[in-house]
Design a protein around this motif. Structure first.
Motif, PDB file in Angstrom:
ATOM      1  N   GLN A  24       0.859  -1.330  -0.043  1.00  0.00           N
ATOM      2  CA  GLN A  24       0.003   0.033  -0.066  1.00  0.00           C
ATOM      3  C   GLN A  24       1.037   1.300   0.026  1.00  0.00           C
ATOM      4  O   GLN A  24       0.322   2.328  -0.113  1.00  0.00           O
ATOM      5  N   GLY A  25       2.100   1.050   0.127  1.00  0.00           N
ATOM      6  CA  GLY A  25       3.098   2.275   0.106  1.00  0.00           C
ATOM      7  C   GLY A  25       4.490   1.915  -0.760  1.00  0.00           C
ATOM      8  O   GLY A  25       4.685   0.608  -0.669  1.00  0.00           O
ATOM      9  N   PRO A  26       5.099   2.710  -1.125  1.00  0.00           N
ATOM     10  CA  PRO A  26       6.641   2.269  -1.431  1.00  0.00           C
ATOM     11  C   PRO A  26       7.408   1.667  -0.506  1.00  0.00           C
ATOM     12  O   PRO A  26       7.382   1.939   0.727  1.00  0.00           O
ATOM     13  N   GLY A  27       8.112   0.890  -1.018  1.00  0.00           N
ATOM     14  CA  GLY A  27       9.062  -0.003  -0.149  1.00  0.00           C
ATOM     15  C   GLY A  27       9.224  -1.403  -0.650  1.00  0.00           C
ATOM     16  O   GLY A  27       9.098  -1.610  -1.924  1.00  0.00           O
ATOM     17  N   SER A  28      10.306  -2.215   0.027  1.00  0.00           N
ATOM     18  CA  SER A  28      10.355  -3.495  -0.811  1.00  0.00           C
ATOM     19  C   SER A  28      10.948  -4.589   0.370  1.00  0.00           C
ATOM     20  O   SER A  28      11.278  -4.311   1.572  1.00  0.00           O
ATOM     21  N   SER A  29      10.749  -5.863   0.286  1.00  0.00           N
ATOM     22  CA  SER A  29      11.538  -6.933   1.005  1.00  0.00           C
ATOM     23  C   SER A  29      12.871  -6.481   1.143  1.00  0.00           C
ATOM     24  O   SER A  29      13.347  -6.713   2.606  1.00  0.00           O
ATOM     25  N   ILE A  48       7.538  -7.559  18.541  1.00  0.00           N
ATOM     26  CA  ILE A  48       7.712  -6.305  17.335  1.00  0.00           C
ATOM     27  C   ILE A  48       6.180  -6.046  17.367  1.00  0.00           C
ATOM     28  O   ILE A  48       5.124  -6.864  17.128  1.00  0.00           O
ATOM     29  N   ALA A  49       5.862  -4.708  17.059  1.00  0.00           N
ATOM     30  CA  ALA A  49       4.539  -4.029  16.987  1.00  0.00           C
ATOM     31  C   ALA A  49       4.969  -3.500  15.492  1.00  0.00           C
ATOM     32  O   ALA A  49       5.896  -2.575  15.264  1.00  0.00           O
ATOM     33  N   ASP A  50       4.256  -3.832  14.256  1.00  0.00           N
ATOM     34  CA  ASP A  50       3.948  -3.252  13.149  1.00  0.00           C
ATOM     35  C   ASP A  50       3.086  -2.219  13.048  1.00  0.00           C
ATOM     36  O   ASP A  50       1.827  -2.610  12.919  1.00  0.00           O
ATOM     37  N   LEU A  51       2.883  -0.972  12.986  1.00  0.00           N
ATOM     38  CA  LEU A  51       1.941  -0.042  13.162  1.00  0.00           C
ATOM     39  C   LEU A  51       1.495   0.517  11.710  1.00  0.00           C
ATOM     40  O   LEU A  51       2.575   1.040  10.910  1.00  0.00           O
ATOM     41  N   GLY A  52       0.197   0.631  11.427  1.00  0.00           N
ATOM     42  CA  GLY A  52       0.038   0.981  10.057  1.00  0.00           C
ATOM     43  C   GLY A  52       0.260   0.179   8.773  1.00  0.00           C
ATOM     44  O   GLY A  52       0.815   0.277   8.036  1.00  0.00           O
ATOM     45  N   CYS A  53       0.245  -1.391   9.481  1.00  0.00           N
ATOM     46  CA  CYS A  53       0.752  -2.511   8.585  1.00  0.00           C
ATOM     47  C   CYS A  53       0.059  -2.766   7.133  1.00  0.00           C
ATOM     48  O   CYS A  53       0.603  -3.609   6.489  1.00  0.00           O
ATOM     49  N   GLY A  54      -0.992  -2.072   7.212  1.00  0.00           N
ATOM     50  CA  GLY A  54      -1.748  -2.321   5.715  1.00  0.00           C
ATOM     51  C   GLY A  54      -2.025  -3.807   5.683  1.00  0.00           C
ATOM     52  O   GLY A  54      -2.279  -4.541   6.814  1.00  0.00           O
ATOM     53  N   SER A  55      -2.002  -4.558   4.387  1.00  0.00           N
ATOM     54  CA  SER A  55      -2.204  -5.840   4.675  1.00  0.00           C
ATOM     55  C   SER A  55      -0.976  -6.835   4.698  1.00  0.00           C
ATOM     56  O   SER A  55      -1.176  -7.961   4.840  1.00  0.00           O
ATOM     57  N   ALA A 121       3.405   5.073   7.172  1.00  0.00           N
ATOM     58  CA  ALA A 121       1.990   5.018   7.742  1.00  0.00           C
ATOM     59  C   ALA A 121       2.162   6.345   8.784  1.00  0.00           C
ATOM     60  O   ALA A 121       1.281   6.912   9.178  1.00  0.00           O
ATOM     61  N   ILE A 122       3.305   6.673   9.240  1.00  0.00           N
ATOM     62  CA  ILE A 122       3.283   7.513  10.494  1.00  0.00           C
ATOM     63  C   ILE A 122       2.799   9.123  10.199  1.00  0.00           C
ATOM     64  O   ILE A 122       2.361   9.836  10.996  1.00  0.00           O
ATOM     65  N   LYS A 140      13.037   0.092  27.399  1.00  0.00           N
ATOM     66  CA  LYS A 140      14.355   0.756  27.306  1.00  0.00           C
ATOM     67  C   LYS A 140      15.422  -0.075  26.240  1.00  0.00           C
ATOM     68  O   LYS A 140      15.403  -0.950  26.415  1.00  0.00           O
ATOM     69  N   ASP A 141      15.965   0.681  25.536  1.00  0.00           N
ATOM     70  CA  ASP A 141      16.819   0.324  24.491  1.00  0.00           C
ATOM     71  C   ASP A 141      16.071  -0.459  23.415  1.00  0.00           C
ATOM     72  O   ASP A 141      17.074  -1.359  22.637  1.00  0.00           O
ATOM     73  N   GLY A 142      14.900  -0.093  23.279  1.00  0.00           N
ATOM     74  CA  GLY A 142      14.219  -0.926  22.336  1.00  0.00           C
ATOM     75  C   GLY A 142      14.367  -0.096  20.934  1.00  0.00           C
ATOM     76  O   GLY A 142      14.733   1.110  21.146  1.00  0.00           O
ATOM     77  N   TYR A 143      14.078  -0.532  19.868  1.00  0.00           N
ATOM     78  CA  TYR A 143      14.081   0.071  18.771  1.00  0.00           C
ATOM     79  C   TYR A 143      12.912   0.509  18.050  1.00  0.00           C
ATOM     80  O   TYR A 143      12.105  -0.018  17.993  1.00  0.00           O
ATOM     81  N   ILE A 144      13.318   1.788  17.139  1.00  0.00           N
ATOM     82  CA  ILE A 144      12.046   1.981  16.365  1.00  0.00           C
ATOM     83  C   ILE A 144      12.709   1.943  14.725  1.00  0.00           C
ATOM     84  O   ILE A 144      13.848   2.184  14.669  1.00  0.00           O
ATOM     85  N   ALA A 145      11.682   1.514  13.909  1.00  0.00           N
ATOM     86  CA  ALA A 145      12.186   1.607  12.488  1.00  0.00           C
ATOM     87  C   ALA A 145      11.011   2.165  11.570  1.00  0.00           C
ATOM     88  O   ALA A 145      10.123   1.431  11.626  1.00  0.00           O
ATOM     89  N   ILE A 146      11.076   3.255  11.083  1.00  0.00           N
ATOM     90  CA  ILE A 146       9.999   3.579  10.352  1.00  0.00           C
ATOM     91  C   ILE A 146      10.497   4.502   8.857  1.00  0.00           C
ATOM     92  O   ILE A 146      11.576   4.984   8.822  1.00  0.00           O
TER      93      ILE A 146
END
Ligand code: SAM
Length: 255
Positions: A24-29, A48-55, A121-122, A140-146
Motif C-alpha cells: 500500500q506504499g513504496p517499499g520492498s522486502s 514487534i509491533a508493526d503499526l499502519g501495517c496495511g495488508s 504510515a506515521i 528501554k533500549d528498544g528500537y524503532i524503524a520507520i
C-alpha cells in the motif's frame, strides 16, 4: 484550477483500492531486511509491533526473517483480515497477529515491545506525535524503524512543495527528522533512502491495472475518478521531481 488533496477521499475507498495490491506504499522486502540488519538482540523472545501495517507485506518479511512475535495494527479491518489470512497460509499464525486499532491510541502496555516498525504510515498521525506516543510502548533500549516522506534538499520547486505540504504538512529534510528523533528520546542508529524501484516498480506500476479495474467497477463515481486522477498525478510528479524527495528509513534506539 484547485488541486485535489488526498484528504478529500474516503478512507474506505482508498483502502478498498489498495488492499488488493501487495503493497500500500513504496517499499520492498530487500529494504525491510536491510533495516532489520540494524536492529540488535533479536531472538525468539522479541516482541514487534508493526503499526499502519496495511495488508502486511512488510509484516510477513519481518516474520520470515526473525523468530519474533509480531502484533500488526491498522485502522482498516479489510487489510487486517487479509494480513491474518496470509499469516495463516504461510504457517505464521502463531507468531503474527493482526488487530484493528489506531496508531495514535495504541491498545498496548507500557514497555511491551522490543521493536516498533512502521512503513509509510506515521504521516497519518504526524512524525513527532507518533514518535512521542510510541516511545511509551517500547522497552528501554528498544528500537524503532520507520519510513517517512522526506525532502532531500533544503529547497525545491514550488509545484512539488505545494503538493507535499497539502498531503504531509510536517514533511521536512532528513537532518530535521533526525533532530526530531533525538528530541523525542531516541538515539539515531541509521537513516537511508529507499531506492526509486520501491516507488516505481512496487508502488506506481502495480497501481495501473487496478486503476483501470476500479474505474470500471465504480463507473460514473466522481469521487473515484478524482481519486484516480490524484494517484496518476502523484506518479507523474514523482518522475518529474524524484531528486527532491523520497521515503527514508529512520532507525533509532530508545534512550
Ligand atoms: N505499511 C503498509 C505498506 O507499506 O504497504 C501500508 C502503508 S499505507 C501507505 C498506510 C496505512 O496506514 C494504511 O494501511 C492505513 O489504513 C493505515 N492508517 C492510516 N491512519 C491510521 C491510523 N490512525 N491508525 C492505524 N493505521 C492507520
Amino acid at each position: 484550477m484547485e488541486e485535489i488533496t488526498i484528504h478529500e477521499f474516503e478512507f474506505a475507498l482508498i483502502n478498498e483500492f489498495f488492499t488488493e495490491l501487495e503493497r500500500q506504499g513504496p517499499g520492498s522486502s530487500e529494504e525491510t531486511i536491510r533495516a532489520l540488519g540494524f536492529i540488535g538482540n533479536l531472538s525468539n523472545k522479541t516482541k514487534i509491533a508493526d503499526l499502519g501495517c496495511g495488508s502486511g507485506a512488510q509484516t510477513m518479511v519481518l516474520a520470515q526473517n526473525t523468530e519474533a512475535a509480531i502484533t500488526a495494527l491498522d485502522l482498516y479491518a479489510g487489510s487486517i483480515d487479509k494480513l491474518n489470512a496470509t499469516a495463516g497460509k504461510l504457517g505464521l499464525q502463531n507468531r503474527v497477529k493482526g488487530i484493528v486499532g489506531s496508531m495514535d491510541h495504541l491498545p498496548f502496555q507500557n514497555d511491551e515491545f522490543d521493536l516498533i516498525w512502521s512503513e509509510g504510515a506515521i504521516a497519518n498521525i504526524g512524525f513527532e506525535k507518533g514518535l512521542n506516543h510510541w516511545k511509551d510502548f517500547l522497552k528501554k533500549d528498544g528500537y524503532i524503524a520507520i519510513t517517512y516522506e522526506s525532502w532531500f534538499t533544503d529547497e525545491r520547486p514550488a509545484e512539488i512543495e505545494k503538493w507535499w505540504v497539502d498531503a504531509v504538512p510536517e514533511m521536512d529534510t532528513i537532518g530535521h527528522n533526525i533532530s526530531i528523533m533525538q528530541k523525542t528520546g531516541y538515539i539515531p542508529v541509521a537513516a537511508f533512502t529507499l531506492p526509486e524501484s520501491c516507488w516505481i516498480d512496487n508502488y506506481f506500476i502495480p497501481q495501473k491495472a487496478r486503476q483501470e479495474e476500479f474505474l470500471k467497477k465504480h463507473a460514473g463515481n466522481k469521487t473515484v475518478e478524482d481519486m484516480i486522477t490524484f494517484m496518476r498525478r502523484e506518479a507523474d510528479l514523482y518522475s518529474k521531481y524524484k531528486q527532491y524527495y523520497g521515503y527514508v528509513f529512520y532507525i533509532g534506539k530508545k534512550m
